[in-house]
Design a protein around this motif. Structure first.
Motif, PDB file in Angstrom:
ATOM      1  N   ASP A   1       0.862  -1.190   0.000  1.00 21.13           N
ATOM      2  CA  ASP A   1       0.000   0.000   0.000  1.00 21.13           C
ATOM      3  C   ASP A   1       0.898   1.240   0.000  1.00 21.13           C
ATOM      4  O   ASP A   1       2.111   1.119  -0.162  1.00 21.13           O
ATOM      5  CB  ASP A   1      -0.953  -0.023   1.203  1.00 21.13           C
ATOM      6  N   HIS A   2       0.320   2.410   0.196  1.00 23.30           N
ATOM      7  CA  HIS A   2       1.098   3.653   0.197  1.00 23.30           C
ATOM      8  C   HIS A   2       2.203   3.622   1.250  1.00 23.30           C
ATOM      9  O   HIS A   2       3.326   4.047   1.010  1.00 23.30           O
ATOM     10  CB  HIS A   2       0.127   4.823   0.429  1.00 23.30           C
ATOM     11  N   HIS A   3       1.891   3.074   2.418  1.00 27.92           N
ATOM     12  CA  HIS A   3       2.848   3.004   3.520  1.00 27.92           C
ATOM     13  C   HIS A   3       4.095   2.211   3.112  1.00 27.92           C
ATOM     14  O   HIS A   3       5.217   2.671   3.269  1.00 27.92           O
ATOM     15  CB  HIS A   3       2.157   2.367   4.734  1.00 27.92           C
TER      16      HIS A   3
ATOM     17  N   MET B   1      -2.612  -5.474  -2.535  1.00 24.07           N
ATOM     18  CA  MET B   1      -1.986  -4.344  -3.223  1.00 24.07           C
ATOM     19  C   MET B   1      -3.085  -3.375  -3.639  1.00 24.07           C
ATOM     20  O   MET B   1      -4.161  -3.789  -4.053  1.00 24.07           O
ATOM     21  CB  MET B   1      -1.229  -4.827  -4.455  1.00 24.07           C
ATOM     22  N   ASP B   2      -2.819  -2.046  -3.504  1.00 25.82           N
ATOM     23  CA  ASP B   2      -3.787  -1.058  -3.994  1.00 25.82           C
ATOM     24  C   ASP B   2      -3.115  -0.165  -5.034  1.00 25.82           C
ATOM     25  O   ASP B   2      -2.030  -0.501  -5.533  1.00 25.82           O
ATOM     26  CB  ASP B   2      -4.416  -0.276  -2.829  1.00 25.82           C
ATOM     27  N   SER B   3      -3.722   0.963  -5.375  1.00 24.47           N
ATOM     28  CA  SER B   3      -3.204   1.771  -6.487  1.00 24.47           C
ATOM     29  C   SER B   3      -1.806   2.325  -6.209  1.00 24.47           C
ATOM     30  O   SER B   3      -1.092   2.682  -7.142  1.00 24.47           O
ATOM     31  CB  SER B   3      -4.183   2.893  -6.829  1.00 24.47           C
ATOM     32  N   SER B   4      -1.409   2.395  -4.939  1.00 20.51           N
ATOM     33  CA  SER B   4      -0.050   2.864  -4.629  1.00 20.51           C
ATOM     34  C   SER B   4       0.999   1.922  -5.222  1.00 20.51           C
ATOM     35  O   SER B   4       2.087   2.356  -5.593  1.00 20.51           O
ATOM     36  CB  SER B   4       0.154   2.955  -3.119  1.00 20.51           C
TER      37      SER B   4
END
Lengths: 146, 101
Positions: free
Chosen positions: B21-23, B54-57
């Motif tokens: 993720d973003h983190h 997983m996301d868009s980051s």
């Protein structure tokens, strides 16, 4: 299950380590509806996108709080993610796939597109310098009946 | 982040974290860019065997590293995607940009 109702609220700091916490907490709350693995993944991804937006765009990685309100009504889950950050100037533009105001951070511009793809409905209310509230809805168990 | 460099083939394999993720993306970017500078990378493999989310980051992480490696004529591939990650690759169009196995 028709008249079943449940609700929860949480508030946490807008820091990136809380992204995982937020999606797992919402996932746990929703699990009593017995979602499929895919439905749960959809909800977690959508929450992760909304919370990441608050941190990166709403507060531009500065201090702030994020509120999540989540309710279950029958088989419908409604999740609101709110910040009191800088708001969105042009909501329609922000929702366009691949649009990003932060290419320098390698943002893909797919956040809202994923929320829309993974949830049934996404509503965005925002006012510059007041904040943004994203409300998402999804009916659980629809894919199983089809 | 675990990685291995196969000298013979100039192949750098990056083992992606459990949740991308973003983190996590911030750490992965920095480490990956360091490794790409350190080794003569001809092909870069993103290994998702340990990754559950997983996301868009994550998309930004992959596209950014693709640019860095392809700039010097390198080749990029993603392997061992689970169903959720495969869907993210498909919906974002990432599948058309890099090879998936």
């Amino acid at each position: 299950m028709e008249g079943f109702r449940n609700e929860m609220k949480m508030e946490f700091l807008a820091i990136s380590s809380n992204e995982g916490f937020a999606r797992v907490a919402v996932g746990a709350f929703v699990s009593e509806l017995d979602p499929t693995v895919d439905e749960l993944a959809d909800i977690k991804t959508a929450v992760s996108e909304a919370v990441t937006n608050c941190i990166i765009h709403g507060y531009e990685q500065k201090e702030g709080n994020i509120w999540i309100q989540c309710s279950i009504l029958g088989k419908m889950v409604e999740i609101s993610v709110t910040d009191t950050g800088k708001g969105i100037k042009d909501i329609a533009l922000a929702r366009e796939p691949l649009f990003t105001t932060k290419p320098e951070l390698e943002r893909s511009g797919m956040g809202f597109a994923f929320m829309e793809a993974f949830m049934d409905e996404v509503e965005v209310v925002s006012e510059p310098w007041k904040g943004t509230c994203v409300t998402m809805r999804k009916v659980i168990g629809e894919s199983r009946m089809a | 982040m675990d990685y291995r460099f196969e000298k013979e083939y100039g192949c750098l394999v990056l083992r992606m974290p459990e949740e991308l993720d973003h983190h996590q993306a911030e750490f992965v970017k920095e480490e990956a860019d360091g490794l790409i500078l350190k080794y003569p990378v001809r092909s870069l493999i993103f290994d998702f065997a340990d990754t559950r989310f997983m996301d868009s980051s994550g998309i930004g992480v992959i596209i950014g590293r693709c640019k860095n490696v392809r700039f010097s004529g390198g080749y990029v591939k993603a392997v061992n995607l689970n169903g959720q990650i495969e869907r993210i690759f498909r919906l974002s169009g990432l599948k058309k940009i890099i090879e998936v196995e």
